[in-house]
Design an enzyme around this catalytic site. Structure first.
Site, PDB file in Angstrom:
ATOM      1  N   CYS A  93       0.870  -1.164   0.000  1.00  0.00           N
ATOM      2  CA  CYS A  93       0.000   0.000   0.000  1.00  0.00           C
ATOM      3  C   CYS A  93       0.912   1.221   0.000  1.00  0.00           C
ATOM      4  O   CYS A  93       1.445   1.600   1.033  1.00  0.00           O
ATOM      5  CB  CYS A  93      -0.854  -0.047   1.253  1.00  0.00           C
ATOM      6  N   LEU A  94       1.133   1.764  -1.162  1.00  0.00           N
ATOM      7  CA  LEU A  94       2.056   2.889  -1.272  1.00  0.00           C
ATOM      8  C   LEU A  94       1.415   3.918  -2.198  1.00  0.00           C
ATOM      9  O   LEU A  94       1.063   3.591  -3.334  1.00  0.00           O
ATOM     10  CB  LEU A  94       3.403   2.402  -1.829  1.00  0.00           C
TER      11      LEU A  94
END
Lengths: 465, 168
Positions: free
Chosen positions: B88-89
Site C-alpha cells: 500500500c504505497l
C-alpha cells in the site's frame, strides 16, 4: 530509434555533459524531447507525452500544478537545440571517450564466447528457443540478446555482424586500448561493407531554421477538437473517422479509442518543427492499434510464466509465488548480488570520503592533541583557505593521484569532486521524481559542505602542526 | 513489437544498470520486458538491515501513464504490506506520476521499509506492534530478514559458483 542514457557521459572526459543530456529529455518517456511544449507551470515535456497524460489527469506530472492541454505552448528553440545535440551526440561521445581508463569504463565487455547467431528480420523465424528483442523486435537466442545484442540495440547501433566479431577476436592479442579502437573502426567498416549506405539524411541547418525561416515555424493546420462521445451516435462517430480517412470498422469503444489516439498523434505532430504527413500519422495509428489491448483478441499461448504459470497476474489470488521464485532463481541470485554490491559500494564510499582526504601529516598528529585555543586560531586559517575550492585543496594534497585511473576508487583529484557529485545525484534525482527534490538536494549539499569543512579542519590542523 | 511502454521499460533497465541506486536491483524476466524481478536490500541501521527482499513488477502498455503492479515475493512484516505481498504505497496508486521509473519506485519502497505509514495499515498487527511494542516489532522483522536469506539456497555460497549443483 536511438536509445541512450545520460549516464553514458559519466565515463567521458566531460562527465557534466550528463546534466546537459538529462535536461534535454522528457521526464515522462525519458527520451530526448520531441516536439517540446511548456506548461503554465513552466515544465517541459514531449507534446505527445504530456497530452496523453492530461487525458486522464489534469495536473503537471512534475509539480502537480493544475494543467490543461489548452495551456501548452510549443518551444521551438528547444526543439532545435535538442535535435542539434542529438546529431552531435555520437560524435561527442567518441571524441570525449576516456582513452586509457581500461576496466573502469562501464562499457559492456566484449562477448566472451562468440556465437554465430542468425538474426533475421522475419518474424516467422521465431522458433521455440528464440526470443524477440524488445527494442528492435528481431528474433534471437535469449543468451545472445542479453549478452550482446541488447547493448548495441540500446545504443541505437546496428549490431556488428558475426563476421566482424570474429575479426575482432583475431586481433585480441593486441593491447586492450588498441583493440578497442580497432573494434570501433572495424564496426564502421563492417557496416559499410555489409550494406549500401542509406541515402544521406538531409542536413538540417537548425540555426537558419530558427533565425531565418520564420515563415516555417507555424503550420497552417488546425488542431483536432476533443469529442464528447456521449452525445454522438455511432454513425456520427464513423463519419468523423471517415473525414479523417481513418478506418471505421470495430466496436464502438474501439472507434472512440481510435479517434482519441489519432487526436493525440495529430495534435502533437503540429508541435513539431518538421511535422510528419497525415499518411505517416495514420500508419502510426495502425501500429498503435496492433499493440493496444483494446484491439487485440485475447492472446493464446502466452509464454510469460512458462507453462504452469500462464495467465497469472501478480494480483491473482493464486499467483504462484513459490513457482515464480523457483523459475527465476538464477535471476534473483544475480539481482541479489548486484544489489548487495551497490549497497556495499555506497557504504564504502560514504566511509571513504572523509578518510580519503586525510593527509599523511594530519594522521601523524593525533586530533586529541589539538587544544581549544589551537582550534580557535585554526579557524583563521580555515577562513583563509576557504577561498580555495575543495577541488584545488585536493590537488594540493594529491598532486600525483591523477594517475590513479580507477574511477571507482574515486581518490583522484580530478575525478573526486565529480564522483561525489554523481553519487549524490542519483538519490537526489530519484527523490526529485517524488516531488520533493528541494529539501533533499539541500541536504546533500549540506552533507558535502560538512565534509569540505572537515577537510579544512584537517588541513589547518596539519598546517599548525 | 516495440511500443512506447516497452521502449520506456528498456530505458528504465538501462538506467538502473548504469546508475543503480544503492541496494536495489531489477531486471525484466528473460522473455518479457513487461515483467520484472527486483531485489531490495534492507537499509542499514534499520530492523530490515541486510534483508534481501524479492519483488515482482508487472507493467502494461499504459506504462508510464499507469503505475505497475508491485508485489513482495519475500514474506514481509510491515504495516504497509498485505499478507499477499502487495503493498500500500501512495505513489503506486493515487499519487502515481508518469515521471517515476523503476529506480525511483524501488527507492521509494526501500525508504518505506523503515518509514511506515501507520495511519492506514495493510497489516494491522505490524502497525500495532510498531506503535506500542517496538521491540517485538523489531523481532518479527528480523525473522523476515532471516527468512529472506533462506529463500535463496545458494546464498550461503557467497561466490555463487555452484548454484547449479544444488537443484532440489
Amino acid at each position: 530509434m536511438a536509445s541512450s542514457d545520460p549516464s553514458e557521459w559519466l565515463q567521458t572526459r566531460l562527465p557534466k555533459l550528463s546534466q546537459l543530456d538529462s535536461l534535454q529529455r522528457c521526464l515522462i518517456c525519458k527520451d530526448f524531447l520531441k516536439a517540446p511544449v511548456i506548461t503554465s507551470c513552466n515544465h517541459t515535456f514531449c507534446s505527445l507525452c504530456i497530452r496523453q497524460h492530461l487525458q486522464s489527469v489534469s495536473n503537471c506530472p512534475l509539480c502537480k500544478a493544475e494543467q490543461f492541454e489548452s495551456n501548452l505552448k510549443r518551444v521551438i528553440i528547444l526543439e532545435e537545440l535538442v535535435s542539434c545535440f542529438r546529431e552531435l551526440r555520437p560524435q561527442l561521445l567518441s571524441l570525449l571517450a576516456l582513452q586509457d581508463s581500461g576496466e573502469a569504463v562501464m562499457e559492456p565487455p566484449p562477448p566472451k564466447d562468440i556465437e554465430v547467431v542468425e538474426i533475421s528480420d522475419d518474424d516467422t523465424s521465431k522458433g521455440p528457443d528464440l526470443v524477440q528483442c524488445p527494442v528492435c523486435s528481431k528474433s534471437m537466442s535469449a543468451k545472445h540478446l542479453q549478452q550482446s545484442h541488447l547493448d548495441y540495440c540500446l545504443r541505437g547501433e546496428v549490431e556488428p555482424p558475426a563476421a566482424s566479431a570474429l575479426l575482432k577476436l583475431t586481433r585480441s592479442a593486441k593491447s586492450s586500448a588498441e583493440r578497442k579502437r580497432g573494434g570501433i573502426s572495424l564496426f564502421f567498416l563492417a557496416q559499410k561493407r555489409a550494406r549500401p549506405s542509406p541515402p544521406p539524411k538531409e542536413e538540417i541547418n537548425h540555426e537558419a531554421f530558427y533565425f531565418n525561416e520564420v515563415h516555417k515555424h507555424h503550420h497552417e493546420v488546425k488542431r483536432l477538437p476533443k469529442i464528447d462521445f456521449s452525445s454522438l451516435s455511432t454513425v456520427k462517430v464513423k463519419e468523423k473517422l471517415l473525414n479523417l480517412k481513418l478506418l471505421t470498422q470495430g466496436t464502438r469503444p474501439q472507434l472512440e479509442l481510435r479517434y482519441n489516439q489519432f487526436y493525440l498523434l495529430y495534435n502533437s505532430n503540429i508541435d513539431l518543427s518538421r511535422p510528419a504527413s497525415e499518411l505517416e500519422l495514420r500508419q502510426k495509428l495502425n501500429q498503435w492499434e496492433k499493440s493496444h489491448q483494446g484491439f487485440s483478441a485475447p492472446k493464446a499461448g502466452s509464454t510469460i510464466y512458462g507453462d504452469e504459470l500462464k495467465y497469472k497476474a501478480l494480483t491473482d489470488k493464486d499467483f504462484p509465488i513459490r513457482g515464480w521464485l523457483k523459475k527465476y532463481r538464477e535471476e534473483f541470485t544475480t539481482l541479489t548480488q548486484t544489489a548487495r554490491a551497490t549497497h556495499a559500494k555506497k557504504k564504502a564510499s560514504a566511509i571513504d570520503v572523509p578518510s580519503g582526504t586525510t593527509t599523511p601529516e594530519s594522521t601523524t598528529q593525533s586530533p586529541g592533541m589539538t587544544t581549544s585555543t589551537q582550534l580557535q586560531s585554526s579557524t583563521v586559517a580555515v577562513n583563509e583557505v576557504i577561498e580555495l575550492s575543495s577541488h584545488e585543496l585536493e590537488k594540493q594534497f594529491f598532486p600525483d593521484s591523477k594517475q590513479d585511473a580507477n574511477v571507482a576508487a574515486a581518490s583522484s583529484a580530478d575525478e573526486k569532486p565529480h564522483f561525489a557529485a554523481t553519487e549524490s545525484l542519483s538519490p537526489a534525482r530519484s527523490l526529485a521524481y517524488l516531488g520533493n527534490a528541494a529539501p533533499d538536494s539541500a541536504l546533500q549539499r549540506e552533507g558535502s559542505q560538512k565534509i569540505a569543512e572537515e577537510e579544512l579542519y584537517d588541513f589547518s590542523n596539519s598546517m599548525l602542526a | 513489437m516495440s511500443t512506447p511502454a516497452k521502449r520506456r521499460l528498456m530505458r528504465d533497465f538501462k538506467r538502473i544498470q548504469l546508475d543503480a541506486p544503492s541496494g536495489v536491483s531489477a531486471s525484466p524476466v528473460p522473455d518479457n520486458v513487461m515483467y520484472w524481478n527486483a531485489v531490495i536490500i534492507g537499509p542499514a541501521d534499520t530492523p530490515f538491515e541486510d534483508g534481501t527482499f524479492r519483488l515482482a513488477m508487472q507493467f502494461d502498455e499504459q506504462y508510464p501513464n499507469k503505475p505497475p503492479l508491485v508485489k513482495f515475493l519475500s514474506t514481509m512484516f510491515h504495516p504497509n504490506v498485505y499478507a499477499t505481498g502487495e503493498l500500500c504505497l501512495d505513489i503506486l496508486q493515487n499519487r502515481w506520476s508518469p515521471t517515476y521509473d523503476v529506480s525511483s519506485i524501488l527507492t521509494s519502497i526501500q525508504s518505506l521499509l523503515n518509514d511506515p505509514n501507520i495511519s492506514s495499515p495493510a497489516n494491522v498487527e505490524a502497525a500495532n506492534l510498531y506503535k506500542d511494542h517496538r521491540s517485538q516489532y523489531v523481532k518479527r522483522v528480523r525473522e523476515t530478514v532471516e527468512n529472506s536469506w533462506n529463500e535463496d539456497d545458494s546464498d550461503e555460497d557467497e561466490d555463487g559458483e555452484d548454484e547449479e549443483d544444488d537443484d532440489e
